[in-house]
Design a protein around this motif. Structure first.
Motif, PDB file in Angstrom:
ATOM      1  N   THR A  41      97.218 107.606 -47.647  1.00 40.39           N
ATOM      2  CA  THR A  41      97.350 106.770 -48.838  1.00 40.39           C
ATOM      3  C   THR A  41      96.782 105.394 -48.569  1.00 40.39           C
ATOM      4  O   THR A  41      96.455 105.048 -47.430  1.00 40.39           O
ATOM      5  N   GLU A  98     100.348 100.909 -50.992  1.00 41.29           N
ATOM      6  CA  GLU A  98     101.660 101.553 -51.099  1.00 41.29           C
ATOM      7  C   GLU A  98     102.614 101.107 -49.990  1.00 41.29           C
ATOM      8  O   GLU A  98     103.643 101.750 -49.763  1.00 41.29           O
ATOM      9  N   GLU A 141     104.890  98.717 -49.541  1.00 44.04           N
ATOM     10  CA  GLU A 141     106.294  98.420 -49.827  1.00 44.04           C
ATOM     11  C   GLU A 141     107.115  99.677 -50.074  1.00 44.04           C
ATOM     12  O   GLU A 141     108.216  99.838 -49.532  1.00 44.04           O
ATOM     13  N   SER A 142     106.579 100.607 -50.859  1.00 44.09           N
ATOM     14  CA  SER A 142     107.330 101.827 -51.171  1.00 44.09           C
ATOM     15  C   SER A 142     107.484 102.716 -49.943  1.00 44.09           C
ATOM     16  O   SER A 142     108.537 103.339 -49.742  1.00 44.09           O
ATOM     17  N   LEU A 143     106.455 102.779 -49.086  1.00 38.60           N
ATOM     18  CA  LEU A 143     106.545 103.627 -47.899  1.00 38.60           C
ATOM     19  C   LEU A 143     107.496 103.047 -46.858  1.00 38.60           C
ATOM     20  O   LEU A 143     108.234 103.789 -46.206  1.00 38.60           O
ATOM     21  N   ALA A 199     110.104 101.307 -47.507  1.00 44.70           N
ATOM     22  CA  ALA A 199     111.442 101.597 -48.032  1.00 44.70           C
ATOM     23  C   ALA A 199     111.791 103.064 -47.850  1.00 44.70           C
ATOM     24  O   ALA A 199     112.910 103.404 -47.443  1.00 44.70           O
ATOM     25  N   ALA A 200     110.849 103.946 -48.125  1.00 49.76           N
ATOM     26  CA  ALA A 200     111.110 105.388 -48.044  1.00 49.76           C
ATOM     27  C   ALA A 200     111.454 105.826 -46.618  1.00 49.76           C
ATOM     28  O   ALA A 200     112.258 106.747 -46.427  1.00 49.76           O
ATOM     29  N   LYS A 249      97.223  93.053 -53.830  1.00 46.42           N
ATOM     30  CA  LYS A 249      98.381  93.957 -53.852  1.00 46.42           C
ATOM     31  C   LYS A 249      98.857  94.270 -52.442  1.00 46.42           C
ATOM     32  O   LYS A 249     100.061  94.317 -52.167  1.00 46.42           O
ATOM     33  N   GLY A 304     102.477  93.176 -50.698  1.00 45.96           N
ATOM     34  CA  GLY A 304     103.349  94.096 -49.969  1.00 45.96           C
ATOM     35  C   GLY A 304     103.727  93.556 -48.600  1.00 45.96           C
ATOM     36  O   GLY A 304     104.869  93.707 -48.152  1.00 45.96           O
ATOM     37  N   HIS A 320     106.466  91.111 -48.910  1.00 44.34           N
ATOM     38  CA  HIS A 320     107.775  91.689 -49.235  1.00 44.34           C
ATOM     39  C   HIS A 320     108.379  92.490 -48.091  1.00 44.34           C
ATOM     40  O   HIS A 320     109.552  92.890 -48.179  1.00 44.34           O
ATOM     41  N   THR A 321     107.606  92.771 -47.038  1.00 37.74           N
ATOM     42  CA  THR A 321     108.110  93.663 -45.994  1.00 37.74           C
ATOM     43  C   THR A 321     108.125  93.058 -44.594  1.00 37.74           C
ATOM     44  O   THR A 321     108.941  93.468 -43.763  1.00 37.74           O
TER      45      THR A 321
END
Length: 204
Positions: A98, A102, A104-106, A108-109, A134, A138, A141-142
């Motif tokens: 990916t 992506e 931030e979402s990864l 978190a996941a 973008k 991220g 935010h991480t």
């Protein structure tokens, strides 16, 4: 040239010619560059690390050799052949096919936040501005305060406007200027930048 190295170079060149914007280099990174890219990582520590664009795994190997088996590593790569290579060689690495958009979402996941260190092989100077923004949002935010972000630029593009603009933007986001190290034993020669996120840096 050894058969394995010749095969890697041919694979890398083929993928570069197919999609130069995302591969971003005409040959794999050298061991000398890889050592400098991971020089700010702790030795044998249980840290969380994200790698952007691992390619054939030159930096991935160096990361694992430095931080040891207790670290958790997430690699994000959009080229399926590179993803297959990383998964085969280093099954302990979470390698996802990916975009770094992506992040931030990864994180978190997989329960990896806050991230301690980010190692980037992405060609930010050639990426669309919206994509770069973008990805860096991220990062904001991480990445934890005190965490590091390491990126290299080839020397031939060091002073070009896109590279300078990227470094100014990231310095503003990280709350300070990076350290830099030149690596001549690479093709092409490169400069490695490492930012350490200040406690006061804004999360965007």
């Amino acid at each position: 040239m050894a058969d394995g190295l010749r095969g890697q170079l041919l694979t890398f060149t083929k993928l570069f010619l197919r999609n130069p914007r995302t591969v971003g280099a005409i040959s794999p990174s050298s061991r000398a560059l890889a050592r400098v890219m991971v020089a700010d990582l702790p030795v044998n520590a249980p840290v969380s690390i994200v790698e952007f664009g691992p390619g054939m795994g030159a930096f991935t190997r160096a990361i694992l050799e430095r931080v040891g088996p207790t670290a958790r590593i997430l690699a994000m790569e959009i080229e399926p052949e590179f993803v297959k290579k990383i998964r085969q060689c280093w099954p302990s690495v979470i390698c996802v096919n990916t975009s770094a958009e992506e992040l931030e979402s990864l994180v978190a996941a997989h329960g990896l936040g806050p991230v301690d260190h980010i190692i980037s092989g992405l060609p930010f100077a050639s990426l669309p501005a919206a994509m770069t923004n973008k990805i860096l949002d991220g990062v904001g935010h991480t990445l934890r305060p005190g965490g590091t972000f390491t990126q290299f630029h080839y020397l031939h593009g060091f002073g070009m406007p896109p590279g300078r603009a990227f470094r100014r933007d990231l310095s503003a986001r990280m709350g300070g200027a990076p350290t830099r190290r030149f690596v001549l034993r690479n093709f092409p020669p490169a400069c490695v930048f490492t930012w350490r996120r200040a406690p006061s840096a804004p999360a965007r």
